[in-house]
Write a protein that holds these residues in place. Structure first.
Motif, PDB file in Angstrom:
ATOM      1  N   ILE A   1       0.782  -1.303   0.055  1.00  0.00           N
ATOM      2  CA  ILE A   1       0.246   0.143  -0.095  1.00  0.00           C
ATOM      3  C   ILE A   1       0.945   1.080  -0.203  1.00  0.00           C
ATOM      4  CG2 ILE A   1      -1.619   1.401   1.413  1.00  0.00           C
ATOM      5  CD1 ILE A   1      -3.020  -1.192   2.368  1.00  0.00           C
ATOM      6  N   GLN A   2       1.904   1.101   1.024  1.00  0.00           N
ATOM      7  CA  GLN A   2       2.899   2.329   0.820  1.00  0.00           C
ATOM      8  C   GLN A   2       3.680   2.867  -0.343  1.00  0.00           C
ATOM      9  OE1 GLN A   2       2.733   4.312   3.768  1.00  0.00           O
ATOM     10  NE2 GLN A   2       3.790   5.407   2.371  1.00  0.00           N
ATOM     11  N   TRP A   3       3.876   1.656  -0.912  1.00  0.00           N
ATOM     12  CA  TRP A   3       4.775   1.755  -2.141  1.00  0.00           C
ATOM     13  C   TRP A   3       3.863   2.320  -3.282  1.00  0.00           C
ATOM     14  CZ3 TRP A   3       4.567   0.061  -7.268  1.00  0.00           C
ATOM     15  CH2 TRP A   3       5.654   0.169  -8.132  1.00  0.00           C
ATOM     16  N   GLY A   4       2.706   1.791  -3.294  1.00  0.00           N
ATOM     17  CA  GLY A   4       1.564   2.315  -4.349  1.00  0.00           C
ATOM     18  C   GLY A   4       0.965   3.606  -4.156  1.00  0.00           C
ATOM     19  N   GLU A   5       0.949   4.044  -2.847  1.00  0.00           N
ATOM     20  CA  GLU A   5       0.700   5.428  -2.502  1.00  0.00           C
ATOM     21  C   GLU A   5       1.717   6.332  -2.951  1.00  0.00           C
ATOM     22  OE1 GLU A   5      -1.143   5.444   1.291  1.00  0.00           O
ATOM     23  OE2 GLU A   5      -2.974   4.451   0.518  1.00  0.00           O
ATOM     24  N   ASP A   6       2.982   5.874  -2.923  1.00  0.00           N
ATOM     25  CA  ASP A   6       4.273   6.811  -3.249  1.00  0.00           C
ATOM     26  C   ASP A   6       4.035   7.124  -4.824  1.00  0.00           C
ATOM     27  OD1 ASP A   6       5.036   6.768  -0.607  1.00  0.00           O
ATOM     28  OD2 ASP A   6       6.738   5.269  -0.959  1.00  0.00           O
ATOM     29  N   GLN A   7       3.756   6.019  -5.518  1.00  0.00           N
ATOM     30  CA  GLN A   7       3.571   6.394  -7.016  1.00  0.00           C
ATOM     31  C   GLN A   7       2.618   6.998  -7.387  1.00  0.00           C
ATOM     32  OE1 GLN A   7       6.130   5.173  -8.872  1.00  0.00           O
ATOM     33  NE2 GLN A   7       6.790   4.013  -6.829  1.00  0.00           N
TER      34      GLN A   7
END
Ligand SMILES: Nc1ncnc2c1ncn2[C@@H]1O[C@H](COP(=O)(O)OP(=O)(O)OP(=O)(O)O)[C@@H](O)[C@H]1O
Ligand SMILES: C[C@@](O)(CCOP(=O)(O)O)CC(=O)O
Length: 233
Positions: free
Chosen positions: A118-124
């Motif tokens: 989730i964190q990685w996706g939200e960064d993108q």
């Protein structure tokens, strides 16, 4: 011959490597790179489906189950299931040497990595809210798209902006009790975060599917969706 066109000399899966994601992001956000035209570049033109069915629902509500059933009824030449989380998981699996099949499946494996994903996706998404919508639909040629996992209002906005007359939204619901029998348990930071709650306030779903009963009940609820998809063919 030179045209202004988005084209990369990579296979679709290569777009998901760290290096080419950066490349993809750079070119796309600038949107003005001039490159030689070649037949391969057609895959990069944003395709035009006839109907876009955007599903959402909380963890273990049965989004995959319902969209698999719909896909089975519509058939492969007419429809395809497109998961917004697929390019995200593919990238994450590569970066962390994880089992992509297990990340994509319904079992407990993916839950160990959900917060990080989730964190990685939200960064993108912070840089580009349509990033995964575009990657997931890239190259899809079937007339009916079944998007299985919208989670954020930016996901709905992206499809409604790209395909204003073609997008329909469907919410899959079921009780927490039934979700629990399917393996769900409340997880802080996940079940109270945007990934799970980003669409809680939406009222204007085209359809709400209650996935609590048997297959016959589900088929009955899916009937108008199936009819619409078949009518448009
Ligand atoms: N109507 C149903 N009848 C029988 N089993 C179901 C039904 N709906 C869902 N399931 C099962 O419950 C589990 C969770 O369903 P599914 O993976 O479709 O949920 P999901 O909303 O996609 O969850 P997640 O967001 O965690 O991927 C799966 O094992 C699935 O087979
Ligand atoms: C990381 C994430 O894409 C996981 C989705 O997995 P699943 O659809 O629940 O299998 C959720 C999100 O993007 O917020």
């Amino acid at each position: 011959m030179w045209v202004t066109q988005l084209h990369f000399d990579v296979e679709p899966q290569d777009v998901l490597t760290s290096q080419s994601v950066r490349h993809f992001g750079f070119v796309y956000t600038r949107g003005s790179l001039t490159v030689p035209f070649s037949p391969g570049s057609m895959a990069d033109v944003q395709p035009t489906p006839r109907l876009v069915l955007v599903f959402s629902g909380k963890r273990k509500s049965g989004k995959d189950h319902v969209t698999n059933l719909l896909h089975a009824r519509l058939g492969a030449p007419l429809s395809s299931i497109l998961r917004l989380s697929a390019p995200l998981k593919q990238h994450f699996a590569q970066d962390h040497s994880l089992d992509l099949d297990l990340l994509l499946g319904p079992g407990p494996y993916k839950e160990r990595f959900r917060s990080e994903m989730i964190q990685w996706g939200e960064d993108q998404r912070r840089n580009d809210p349509g990033y995964f919508c575009r990657l997931a639909t890239r190259g899809a040629t079937e007339p009916v798209w079944i998007i299985s996992d919208a989670r954020r209002s930016t996901d709905l906005t992206w499809f409604r902006t790209q395909y204003p007359d073609k997008t329909r939204t469907i919410r899959v619901q079921c009780s927490d009790q039934i979700r629990t029998t399917r393996g769900w348990s409340f997880t802080e930071g996940v079940d109270d975060a945007e990934s799970e709650c980003g669409l809680d306030q939406v009222q204007d779903w085209d359809w709400i599917i209650k996935n609590e009963g048997d297959t016959e009940d589900l088929e009955r609820q899916l009937r108008p969706v199936i009819d619409l998809a078949l009518k448009q063919d």
